[in-house]
Scaffold this motif. Structure first.
Motif, PDB file in Angstrom:
ATOM      1  N   ILE A   2      -5.067   0.988   3.530  1.00  0.00           N
ATOM      2  CA  ILE A   2      -5.881   1.558   2.459  1.00  0.00           C
ATOM      3  C   ILE A   2      -5.529   3.030   2.257  1.00  0.00           C
ATOM      4  CG2 ILE A   2      -7.827   2.245   3.919  1.00  0.00           C
ATOM      5  CD1 ILE A   2      -9.658   1.147   1.616  1.00  0.00           C
ATOM      6  N   ALA A   3      -5.658   3.482   1.025  1.00  0.00           N
ATOM      7  CA  ALA A   3      -5.435   4.896   0.726  1.00  0.00           C
ATOM      8  C   ALA A   3      -6.480   5.337  -0.289  1.00  0.00           C
ATOM      9  CB  ALA A   3      -4.035   5.124   0.170  1.00  0.00           C
ATOM     10  N   GLU A   6     -13.495  15.213  -6.914  1.00  0.00           N
ATOM     11  CA  GLU A   6     -14.019  13.944  -6.398  1.00  0.00           C
ATOM     12  C   GLU A   6     -13.275  13.578  -5.107  1.00  0.00           C
ATOM     13  OE1 GLU A   6     -16.616  10.624  -6.614  1.00  0.00           O
ATOM     14  OE2 GLU A   6     -16.585  12.450  -7.817  1.00  0.00           O
ATOM     15  N   HIS A   7     -13.999  13.022  -4.136  1.00  0.00           N
ATOM     16  CA  HIS A   7     -13.366  12.685  -2.847  1.00  0.00           C
ATOM     17  C   HIS A   7     -12.257  11.667  -2.984  1.00  0.00           C
ATOM     18  CE1 HIS A   7     -16.210   9.304  -2.994  1.00  0.00           C
ATOM     19  NE2 HIS A   7     -17.144  10.225  -3.206  1.00  0.00           N
ATOM     20  N   HIS A   8     -12.356  10.760  -3.966  1.00  0.00           N
ATOM     21  CA  HIS A   8     -11.216   9.912  -4.326  1.00  0.00           C
ATOM     22  C   HIS A   8     -11.402   9.403  -5.747  1.00  0.00           C
ATOM     23  CE1 HIS A   8     -13.932   6.674  -2.919  1.00  0.00           C
ATOM     24  NE2 HIS A   8     -13.166   5.823  -3.575  1.00  0.00           N
ATOM     25  N   ARG A   9     -10.305   9.421  -6.501  1.00  0.00           N
ATOM     26  CA  ARG A   9     -10.303   8.902  -7.873  1.00  0.00           C
ATOM     27  C   ARG A   9      -9.591   7.562  -7.954  1.00  0.00           C
ATOM     28  NH1 ARG A   9     -14.174  10.998 -11.018  1.00  0.00           N
ATOM     29  NH2 ARG A   9     -14.095  13.255 -10.974  1.00  0.00           N
ATOM     30  N   VAL A  10      -8.612   7.371  -7.079  1.00  0.00           N
ATOM     31  CA  VAL A  10      -7.872   6.109  -7.034  1.00  0.00           C
ATOM     32  C   VAL A  10      -7.828   5.670  -5.578  1.00  0.00           C
ATOM     33  CG1 VAL A  10      -5.651   4.962  -7.443  1.00  0.00           C
ATOM     34  CG2 VAL A  10      -6.436   6.737  -9.030  1.00  0.00           C
ATOM     35  N   ALA A  11      -8.165   4.411  -5.353  1.00  0.00           N
ATOM     36  CA  ALA A  11      -8.025   3.832  -4.021  1.00  0.00           C
ATOM     37  C   ALA A  11      -7.048   2.671  -4.121  1.00  0.00           C
ATOM     38  CB  ALA A  11      -9.375   3.353  -3.480  1.00  0.00           C
ATOM     39  N   ILE A  12      -6.256   2.531  -3.076  1.00  0.00           N
ATOM     40  CA  ILE A  12      -5.267   1.453  -3.005  1.00  0.00           C
ATOM     41  C   ILE A  12      -5.617   0.633  -1.773  1.00  0.00           C
ATOM     42  CG2 ILE A  12      -2.812   0.906  -2.906  1.00  0.00           C
ATOM     43  CD1 ILE A  12      -3.333   2.789  -5.228  1.00  0.00           C
ATOM     44  N   ILE A  13      -5.858  -0.671  -1.973  1.00  0.00           N
ATOM     45  CA  ILE A  13      -6.199  -1.553  -0.864  1.00  0.00           C
ATOM     46  C   ILE A  13      -5.066  -2.552  -0.654  1.00  0.00           C
ATOM     47  CG2 ILE A  13      -7.770  -3.351  -0.056  1.00  0.00           C
ATOM     48  CD1 ILE A  13      -9.981  -2.025  -1.616  1.00  0.00           C
ATOM     49  N   GLY A  14      -4.610  -2.668   0.567  1.00  0.00           N
ATOM     50  CA  GLY A  14      -3.556  -3.618   0.894  1.00  0.00           C
ATOM     51  C   GLY A  14      -4.092  -5.020   1.060  1.00  0.00           C
ATOM     52  N   VAL A  28       0.821  -1.214   0.000  1.00  0.00           N
ATOM     53  CA  VAL A  28       0.000   0.000   0.000  1.00  0.00           C
ATOM     54  C   VAL A  28       0.855   1.263   0.000  1.00  0.00           C
ATOM     55  CG1 VAL A  28      -1.670   1.378   1.303  1.00  0.00           C
ATOM     56  CG2 VAL A  28      -1.961  -1.084   1.109  1.00  0.00           C
ATOM     57  N   SER A  29       1.829   1.345   0.869  1.00  0.00           N
ATOM     58  CA  SER A  29       2.595   2.588   0.986  1.00  0.00           C
ATOM     59  C   SER A  29       3.371   2.893  -0.290  1.00  0.00           C
ATOM     60  CB  SER A  29       3.531   2.553   2.195  1.00  0.00           C
ATOM     61  OG  SER A  29       4.481   1.522   2.065  1.00  0.00           O
ATOM     62  N   ALA A  65       0.711   3.929  -2.944  1.00  0.00           N
ATOM     63  CA  ALA A  65       0.117   5.233  -2.618  1.00  0.00           C
ATOM     64  C   ALA A  65       1.116   6.351  -2.894  1.00  0.00           C
ATOM     65  CB  ALA A  65      -0.345   5.261  -1.167  1.00  0.00           C
ATOM     66  N   LYS A  66       2.361   6.145  -2.523  1.00  0.00           N
ATOM     67  CA  LYS A  66       3.391   7.161  -2.790  1.00  0.00           C
ATOM     68  C   LYS A  66       3.534   7.389  -4.292  1.00  0.00           C
ATOM     69  CE  LYS A  66       8.254   8.259  -2.106  1.00  0.00           C
ATOM     70  NZ  LYS A  66       9.549   7.821  -1.657  1.00  0.00           N
ATOM     71  N   PHE A  67       3.576   6.305  -5.078  1.00  0.00           N
ATOM     72  CA  PHE A  67       3.698   6.420  -6.522  1.00  0.00           C
ATOM     73  C   PHE A  67       2.535   7.223  -7.100  1.00  0.00           C
ATOM     74  CE2 PHE A  67       2.461   5.107 -10.771  1.00  0.00           C
ATOM     75  CZ  PHE A  67       3.631   5.314 -11.487  1.00  0.00           C
ATOM     76  N   TYR A  68       1.304   6.862  -6.759  1.00  0.00           N
ATOM     77  CA  TYR A  68       0.143   7.534  -7.342  1.00  0.00           C
ATOM     78  C   TYR A  68       0.017   8.979  -6.877  1.00  0.00           C
ATOM     79  CZ  TYR A  68      -1.555   3.635 -10.031  1.00  0.00           C
ATOM     80  OH  TYR A  68      -1.671   2.654 -10.986  1.00  0.00           O
ATOM     81  N   LYS A  69       0.404   9.272  -5.652  1.00  0.00           N
ATOM     82  CA  LYS A  69       0.406  10.675  -5.219  1.00  0.00           C
ATOM     83  C   LYS A  69       1.382  11.474  -6.080  1.00  0.00           C
ATOM     84  CE  LYS A  69       0.485   9.536  -0.685  1.00  0.00           C
ATOM     85  NZ  LYS A  69       0.662   9.724   0.766  1.00  0.00           N
TER      86      LYS A  69
END
Length: 193
Positions: free
Chosen positions: A48-49, A56-64, A26-27, A30-34
């Motif tokens: 989760i991120a 939009e409140h979130h466009r990409v979510a990352i689930i561990g 996840v980390s 999440a770092k890459f997509y940020k």
């Protein structure tokens, strides 16, 4: 026996809201997509991120998902996620910013309808950054239904540095976005990226 009329078409959604990726890291993701999207976390913890870069409140979510095996390249499923920029200048600005951060493209091609730069995330998922090549839906549809698309549905590869030089020398965006005709090229010619 009663007959129900079958609808010809399901009511379409207003828009695509978000994409959710599962990963063992996840980390890292999440770092890459940020970085990749210039996004920020609307919520983030160790498992989760939720990331956003617009209204939009979130466009990409990352689930561990600890213990997930690596991506299987030759399998059915999602091929890529695409993100659109307003202008060619914006697309190339983001390209240069990513390059300065060590994020390099794996494929650059003018599909005809879009000028596109593809990347891979740390898990191997493909990401497309693109700009529309036509100003109207009618022009886009005309290209998609025309002979050039039938002959070459894949596109014409380019070096982003060459196009940046053209843009910086004053060549109009519309001219740079016009896809050259190189003859037949099909899906089988997609590079292994």
């Amino acid at each position: 026996m009663t007959t129900e009329s079958k609808p010809n078409k399901v009511l379409s959604p207003k828009h695509l809201a978000h994409v959710v990726l599962q990963t063992p890291e996840v980390s890292t993701m999440a770092k890459f997509y940020k970085t990749f999207l210039g996004a920020e976390a609307s919520f983030e913890n160790d498992s989760i991120a939720f990331l956003t870069y617009d209204e939009e409140h979130h466009r990409v979510a990352i689930i561990g998902m600890p213990g997930l095996p690596g991506k299987v390249e030759k399998s059915a499923g999602l091929h890529h996620i695409a993100f659109t920029y307003t202008t060619l200048s914006d697309l190339f600005t983001a390209y240069k910013q990513r390059k300065a951060l060590g994020i390099l493209p794996v494929w650059c091609t003018n599909h005809g309808v879009t000028t596109s730069i593809y990347y891979r995330d740390p898990d191997g998922n493909r990401l497309e950054t693109q700009v529309d090549n036509f100003d109207t839906n009618e022009e886009t549809t005309a290209f998609l239904t025309g002979p050039e698309m039938r002959e070459n549905p894949l596109g014409v590869d380019f070096d982003p540095e060459d196009l940046i030089r053209k843009l910086e020398s004053g060549v109009p965006e519309a001219e740079i976005k016009k896809r050259p005709n190189i003859g037949p090229r099909g899906i089988e010619d997609i590079p292994a990226h």
